[in-house]
Design an enzyme around this catalytic site. Structure first.
Site, PDB file in Angstrom:
ATOM      1  CG  ASP A  76      -2.098   0.952   0.965  1.00 14.50           C
ATOM      2  OD1 ASP A  76      -2.859   0.712   0.011  1.00 14.50           O
ATOM      3  OD2 ASP A  76      -2.242   1.955   1.697  1.00 14.50           O
ATOM      4  CE  LYS A 185       8.491   6.195  -8.994  1.00 16.76           C
ATOM      5  NZ  LYS A 185       7.176   5.742  -9.400  1.00 16.76           N
TER       6      LYS A 185
HETATM    7  P1  IMP Z   1      -2.944   1.908  -3.514  1.00 15.92           P
HETATM    8  O1  IMP Z   1      -1.681   1.571  -2.779  1.00 15.92           O
HETATM    9  O2  IMP Z   1      -3.302   0.873  -4.513  1.00 15.92           O
HETATM   10  O3  IMP Z   1      -4.054   2.287  -2.590  1.00 15.92           O
HETATM   11  O4  IMP Z   1      -2.680   3.183  -4.418  1.00 15.92           O
HETATM   12  C1  IMP Z   1      -1.578   3.971  -4.289  1.00 15.92           C
HETATM   13  C2  IMP Z   1      -1.759   5.233  -5.109  1.00 15.92           C
HETATM   14  O5  IMP Z   1      -0.765   6.169  -4.674  1.00 15.92           O
HETATM   15  C3  IMP Z   1      -1.500   5.039  -6.590  1.00 15.92           C
HETATM   16  O6  IMP Z   1      -2.682   4.750  -7.295  1.00 15.92           O
HETATM   17  C4  IMP Z   1      -0.912   6.382  -6.994  1.00 15.92           C
HETATM   18  O7  IMP Z   1      -1.939   7.314  -7.211  1.00 15.92           O
HETATM   19  C5  IMP Z   1      -0.144   6.794  -5.755  1.00 15.92           C
HETATM   20  N1  IMP Z   1       1.242   6.322  -5.834  1.00 15.92           N
HETATM   21  C6  IMP Z   1       1.817   5.323  -5.132  1.00 15.92           C
HETATM   22  N2  IMP Z   1       3.092   5.153  -5.503  1.00 15.92           N
HETATM   23  C7  IMP Z   1       3.320   6.033  -6.468  1.00 15.92           C
HETATM   24  C8  IMP Z   1       4.459   6.319  -7.276  1.00 15.92           C
HETATM   25  O8  IMP Z   1       5.516   5.675  -7.204  1.00 15.92           O
HETATM   26  N3  IMP Z   1       4.316   7.323  -8.147  1.00 15.92           N
HETATM   27  C9  IMP Z   1       3.173   8.042  -8.280  1.00 15.92           C
HETATM   28  N4  IMP Z   1       2.072   7.806  -7.588  1.00 15.92           N
HETATM   29  C10 IMP Z   1       2.142   6.800  -6.682  1.00 15.92           C
END
Ligand code: IMP
Length: 207
Positions: A76, A185
């Site tokens: 997450d 990155k």
């Molecule tokens: P989840 O962990 O699936 O709830 O979603 C994490 C969200 O955070 C992603 O959909 C992105 O919008 C954002 N996010 C997480 N990691 C990154 C990254 O490395 N770059 C850009 N956005 C990120």
């Protein structure tokens, strides 16, 4: 086998390219397995959500895969903007509405911050990884966390990466994450750093 419990193709690419050097690596994701179920993410912290995803997919997959042998990884992550009280935080994927594209979501956030000067645009990306299976019980998963600090830019720049990458400038590179090469990155990102932390454990588990 390692099952990466995500459908997010940005995350899948980053896990693959950061774990590729591991011996005996057989990494599959939910898309590859044809699993469309989306786990609940109702926690208030990244840790709670990572554990929630781990349990949901463990339950869903335990009859198909032997987790005495196979490994399950959930992740997450999200963006915390300090002047917005750490929003979007655990809601990063859904901020501004479930249906927004990444670009629309970035525009939405930039609009919210339009009056906030550069010196107050501090933010961090957070990544929490949870691991169970192959000797690690679901009740006591291994949890790893990493962060990267930076600022939210005034405009979108760059085409690489995903999500908020075009509007996040890390403290290390004076460019947005979306202007960085993959390896740049990975060297500084929350996910790159979290994956570095799990690598020694996975190395042992894959022997
Ligand atoms: P989840 O962990 O699936 O709830 O979603 C994490 C969200 O955070 C992603 O959909 C992105 O919008 C954002 N996010 C997480 N990691 C990154 C990254 O490395 N770059 C850009 N956005 C990120």
């Amino acid at each position: 086998m390692i099952i990466l419990a995500t459908h997010n193709s940005g995350k899948i690419k980053e896990f693959k390219r950061n774990l590729i050097q591991l011996n005996n690596l057989n990494l599959v994701d939910l898309k590859t397995l044809g699993i469309t179920n989306v786990a609940d993410e109702s926690g208030f912290t990244f840790e709670e959500n990572a554990k929630q995803k781990l349990s949901s997919y463990f339950e869903l997959l335990k009859n198909k895969f032997d987790f005495n042998k196979n490994i399950l990884i959930s992740e997450d992550s999200g963006l915390e903007v300090f002047s917005l009280n750490r929003q979007p935080g655990v809601k990063s994927a859904r901020y501004g509405g479930e249906k927004l594209s990444d670009r629309d979501r970035n525009k939405y956030l930039l609009k919210k911050m339009v009056k906030i000067p550069l010196e107050q645009r501090k933010a961090q990306f957070v990544c929490v990884i949870a691991i169970a299976g192959s000797g690690i019980p679901l009740k006591t998963p291994k949890i790893f966390r990493a962060e990267v600090s930076g600022i939210i830019s005034l405009e979108e720049k760059g085409d690489n990466g995903f999500g908020y990458d075009p509007i996040f400038i890390s403290s290390i590179f004076q460019k947005t994450n979306a202007q960085l090469k993959d390896e740049e990155k990975d060297s500084i990102s929350h996910r790159g750093l979290a994956i570095k932390k799990i690598t020694p454990l996975l190395e042992k588990m894959l022997i």
